[in-house]
Write a protein that holds these residues in place. Structure first.
Motif, PDB file in Angstrom:
ATOM      1  N   ASN A  82      -4.567   7.396  -1.846  1.00 53.20           N
ATOM      2  CA  ASN A  82      -4.457   8.635  -2.274  1.00 53.20           C
ATOM      3  C   ASN A  82      -4.649   9.741  -0.947  1.00 53.20           C
ATOM      4  O   ASN A  82      -5.406  10.827  -0.940  1.00 53.20           O
ATOM      5  CB  ASN A  82      -6.016   8.811  -2.977  1.00 53.20           C
ATOM      6  CG  ASN A  82      -5.812   8.114  -4.394  1.00 53.20           C
ATOM      7  OD1 ASN A  82      -4.924   8.421  -5.109  1.00 53.20           O
ATOM      8  ND2 ASN A  82      -6.823   7.451  -4.499  1.00 53.20           N
ATOM      9  N   TYR A  83      -3.800   9.284  -0.268  1.00 50.87           N
ATOM     10  CA  TYR A  83      -3.512   9.944   1.013  1.00 50.87           C
ATOM     11  C   TYR A  83      -4.802  10.138   1.747  1.00 50.87           C
ATOM     12  O   TYR A  83      -5.115  11.325   2.717  1.00 50.87           O
ATOM     13  CB  TYR A  83      -3.160  11.548   0.816  1.00 50.87           C
ATOM     14  CG  TYR A  83      -1.507  11.343   0.290  1.00 50.87           C
ATOM     15  CD1 TYR A  83      -0.588  11.411   1.173  1.00 50.87           C
ATOM     16  CD2 TYR A  83      -1.406  11.411  -0.925  1.00 50.87           C
ATOM     17  CE1 TYR A  83       0.780  11.469   0.564  1.00 50.87           C
ATOM     18  CE2 TYR A  83      -0.160  11.486  -1.792  1.00 50.87           C
ATOM     19  CZ  TYR A  83       0.952  11.772  -0.875  1.00 50.87           C
ATOM     20  OH  TYR A  83       2.280  11.840  -1.295  1.00 50.87           O
ATOM     21  N   ASP A  84      -5.699   9.321   1.843  1.00 46.60           N
ATOM     22  CA  ASP A  84      -7.192   9.231   2.637  1.00 46.60           C
ATOM     23  C   ASP A  84      -7.270   8.156   3.371  1.00 46.60           C
ATOM     24  O   ASP A  84      -7.219   7.007   3.056  1.00 46.60           O
ATOM     25  CB  ASP A  84      -8.164   9.022   1.389  1.00 46.60           C
ATOM     26  CG  ASP A  84      -9.483   9.367   1.873  1.00 46.60           C
ATOM     27  OD1 ASP A  84      -9.539   9.273   3.240  1.00 46.60           O
ATOM     28  OD2 ASP A  84     -10.596   9.428   1.282  1.00 46.60           O
ATOM     29  N   PRO A  85      -7.225   8.593   4.880  1.00 44.09           N
ATOM     30  CA  PRO A  85      -7.560   7.549   5.830  1.00 44.09           C
ATOM     31  C   PRO A  85      -8.413   6.451   5.628  1.00 44.09           C
ATOM     32  O   PRO A  85      -8.212   5.310   5.848  1.00 44.09           O
ATOM     33  CB  PRO A  85      -7.377   8.214   7.139  1.00 44.09           C
ATOM     34  CG  PRO A  85      -6.910   9.671   6.722  1.00 44.09           C
ATOM     35  CD  PRO A  85      -7.021   9.744   5.418  1.00 44.09           C
ATOM     36  N   ALA A  86      -9.565   7.043   5.097  1.00 43.18           N
ATOM     37  CA  ALA A  86     -10.706   6.326   4.702  1.00 43.18           C
ATOM     38  C   ALA A  86     -10.550   5.362   3.838  1.00 43.18           C
ATOM     39  O   ALA A  86     -11.103   3.879   3.781  1.00 43.18           O
ATOM     40  CB  ALA A  86     -11.986   6.992   4.400  1.00 43.18           C
ATOM     41  N   GLN A  87      -9.695   5.539   2.522  1.00 47.64           N
ATOM     42  CA  GLN A  87      -9.416   4.557   1.623  1.00 47.64           C
ATOM     43  C   GLN A  87      -8.248   3.620   1.792  1.00 47.64           C
ATOM     44  O   GLN A  87      -8.330   2.755   1.509  1.00 47.64           O
ATOM     45  CB  GLN A  87      -9.008   5.458   0.448  1.00 47.64           C
ATOM     46  CG  GLN A  87      -9.977   6.233  -0.343  1.00 47.64           C
ATOM     47  CD  GLN A  87      -9.582   7.058  -1.501  1.00 47.64           C
ATOM     48  OE1 GLN A  87      -8.839   6.278  -2.288  1.00 47.64           O
ATOM     49  NE2 GLN A  87     -10.056   8.064  -1.789  1.00 47.64           N
ATOM     50  N   GLU A  88      -7.770   3.728   3.126  1.00 48.05           N
ATOM     51  CA  GLU A  88      -6.756   2.848   3.494  1.00 48.05           C
ATOM     52  C   GLU A  88      -7.258   1.656   3.911  1.00 48.05           C
ATOM     53  O   GLU A  88      -6.660   0.519   3.230  1.00 48.05           O
ATOM     54  CB  GLU A  88      -5.859   3.350   4.794  1.00 48.05           C
ATOM     55  CG  GLU A  88      -4.863   4.587   4.145  1.00 48.05           C
ATOM     56  CD  GLU A  88      -3.929   4.877   5.565  1.00 48.05           C
ATOM     57  OE1 GLU A  88      -3.138   5.704   5.373  1.00 48.05           O
ATOM     58  OE2 GLU A  88      -4.559   4.470   6.694  1.00 48.05           O
TER      59      GLU A  88
ATOM     60  N   LEU B 176       0.760  -1.056   0.006  1.00 44.12           N
ATOM     61  CA  LEU B 176      -0.223   0.104   0.047  1.00 44.12           C
ATOM     62  C   LEU B 176       0.760   1.348   0.107  1.00 44.12           C
ATOM     63  O   LEU B 176       1.807   1.449   0.966  1.00 44.12           O
ATOM     64  CB  LEU B 176      -0.960  -0.066   1.405  1.00 44.12           C
ATOM     65  CG  LEU B 176      -1.643   1.179   1.523  1.00 44.12           C
ATOM     66  CD1 LEU B 176      -2.863   1.351   0.458  1.00 44.12           C
ATOM     67  CD2 LEU B 176      -2.371   1.441   3.040  1.00 44.12           C
ATOM     68  N   ILE B 177       0.684   2.057  -0.922  1.00 48.52           N
ATOM     69  CA  ILE B 177       1.236   3.261  -1.079  1.00 48.52           C
ATOM     70  C   ILE B 177       0.185   4.472  -1.360  1.00 48.52           C
ATOM     71  O   ILE B 177      -0.844   4.363  -1.598  1.00 48.52           O
ATOM     72  CB  ILE B 177       2.381   3.454  -2.248  1.00 48.52           C
ATOM     73  CG1 ILE B 177       1.666   3.113  -3.499  1.00 48.52           C
ATOM     74  CG2 ILE B 177       3.645   2.491  -2.054  1.00 48.52           C
ATOM     75  CD1 ILE B 177       2.535   3.285  -4.851  1.00 48.52           C
ATOM     76  N   PRO B 178       0.821   5.700  -0.781  1.00 47.92           N
ATOM     77  CA  PRO B 178      -0.347   6.733  -0.708  1.00 47.92           C
ATOM     78  C   PRO B 178      -0.533   7.129  -2.269  1.00 47.92           C
ATOM     79  O   PRO B 178      -1.701   7.554  -2.627  1.00 47.92           O
ATOM     80  CB  PRO B 178       0.421   7.927  -0.035  1.00 47.92           C
ATOM     81  CG  PRO B 178       1.648   7.423   0.796  1.00 47.92           C
ATOM     82  CD  PRO B 178       1.806   6.147  -0.098  1.00 47.92           C
ATOM     83  N   SER B 179       0.443   7.227  -3.362  1.00 44.50           N
ATOM     84  CA  SER B 179       0.229   7.711  -4.491  1.00 44.50           C
ATOM     85  C   SER B 179       1.207   6.806  -5.397  1.00 44.50           C
ATOM     86  O   SER B 179       2.466   6.941  -5.231  1.00 44.50           O
ATOM     87  CB  SER B 179       0.504   9.109  -4.636  1.00 44.50           C
ATOM     88  OG  SER B 179       0.394   9.569  -6.006  1.00 44.50           O
TER      89      SER B 179
END
Length: 330
Positions: free
Chosen positions: A97-103, A64-67
């Motif tokens: 996408n730097y979104d905690p909810a999407q993590e 998992l990466i932010p972008s």
């Protein structure tokens, strides 16, 4: 091809115990887990009951990466893939996408593929919902370790923020503005800012509050006009190099010259920063090295039951032409 009976004999346990370890379907002591996994690794044994028969499908590492568009994470991902392929694993990729909810959704999607283990860069490891459930062997990349997830590969982001600020202070700057993506989306950015604050306070300067903007917005449209007029900084530190490039573009659109009017510095050391004229002042992070180290640590944990470790990798201040020395009279 090795058999489960051979693994059990080498580990000094029953076939049933070896099966429980390799298929994760029963209570076994930590010592026995290490012995069975080490025996399986030495014999090249793969448990056929996991997800899909390994005769038809390679084991995989979930990442998992932010972008995927940020060169920093692309460099880490490339080295992770190289190390994984060398060990016979494929790589599954997800981004938050730097979104905690999407993590949490992204990690759930990776877990559906039943990976050997996970390498995760999360927004904030202390608050991440993705880290709230049971996970296979997991290594945090770029994040500090937690009590539940002590395996991590990180640079000293706090120290990097402090050292870059000290460099600007040495160049005669005291009005330094820190611009960052939202701290809730990146504990790396928050730690770099805290290091900046520490350096400013150490010499008796009151630091400005950080200007926080969304990481995923287009930096080509960044408008710093109000902040420049209000704070009149002589230098700007951006929390990463991509943002630093956006800052420079914004300053030039407003008629400012870099570094004659306002100096700019960043973090990461991406290649495009070195190709600029003048080259970007930055703190270089060994992203490829970190990716390879994270993959090696994860595979050692998953295949050999190796103990968890926190690996701190060195960064390097790389002075460039985007910071002006105010101590020199032009």
């Amino acid at each position: 091809m090795s058999t489960l009976q051979q693994v059990a004999f080498r580990a000094g346990c029953s076939i049933a115990t070896a099966s429980r370890v390799l298929n994760h379907n029963g209570p076994v002591s930590d010592e026995m887990v290490r012995r069975v996994r080490r025996a399986a690794a030495e014999l090249g044994y793969r448990a056929s009951g996991r997800a899909v028969n390994f005769a038809r499908r390679r084991p995989a590492i979930g990442v998992l990466i932010p972008s995927i568009t940020n060169p920093v994470f692309a460099a880490s991902l490339s080295s992770i893939q190289h190390r994984a392929l060398h060990a016979g694993h494929s790589v599954l990729i997800a981004q938050s996408n730097y979104d905690p909810a999407q993590e949490a959704d992204a990690v759930a999607s990776l877990l559906h593929q039943r990976p050997t283990g996970l390498i995760l860069t999360v927004c904030d490891p202390e608050r991440s919902l993705a880290l709230s459930s049971a996970l296979p062997p997991t290594v945090l990349l770029n994040n500090l370790p937690t009590a539940r997830f002590p395996a991590a590969v990180t640079p000293d982001n706090f120290g990097a923020g402090r050292e870059l600020t000290e460099h600007l202070l040495d160049q005669g700057h005291s009005r330094i503005l820190f611009i960052s993506g939202h701290f809730g989306a990146s504990d790396r950015a928050r730690l770099r800012y805290l290091g900046h604050v520490k350096a400013m306070e150490a010499v008796g300067h009151a630091p400005f509050a950080a200007v926080q903007i969304p990481f995923i917005d287009s930096f080509e449209q960044l408008d710093l006009g109000d902040d420049i007029l209000r704070l009149k900084p002589t230098a700007i530190i951006a929390s990463n190099d991509l943002l630093a490039l956006g800052v420079m573009g914004s300053l030039r659109r407003q008629g400012f010259s870099v570094p004659h009017d306002i100096s700019v510095a960043g973090f990461d050391g991406i290649a495009i920063g070195r190709l600029m004229d003048p080259p970007l002042t930055t703190v270089e992070m060994p992203d490829a090295t970190m990716g390879a180290a994270a993959a090696s640590l994860l595979l050692d944990m998953a295949e050999n039951a190796a103990p968890t470790r926190h690996l701190i990798v060195p960064y390097r201040l790389r002075p460039g032409g985007t910071v002006r020395n105010l101590n020199v009279v032009s």
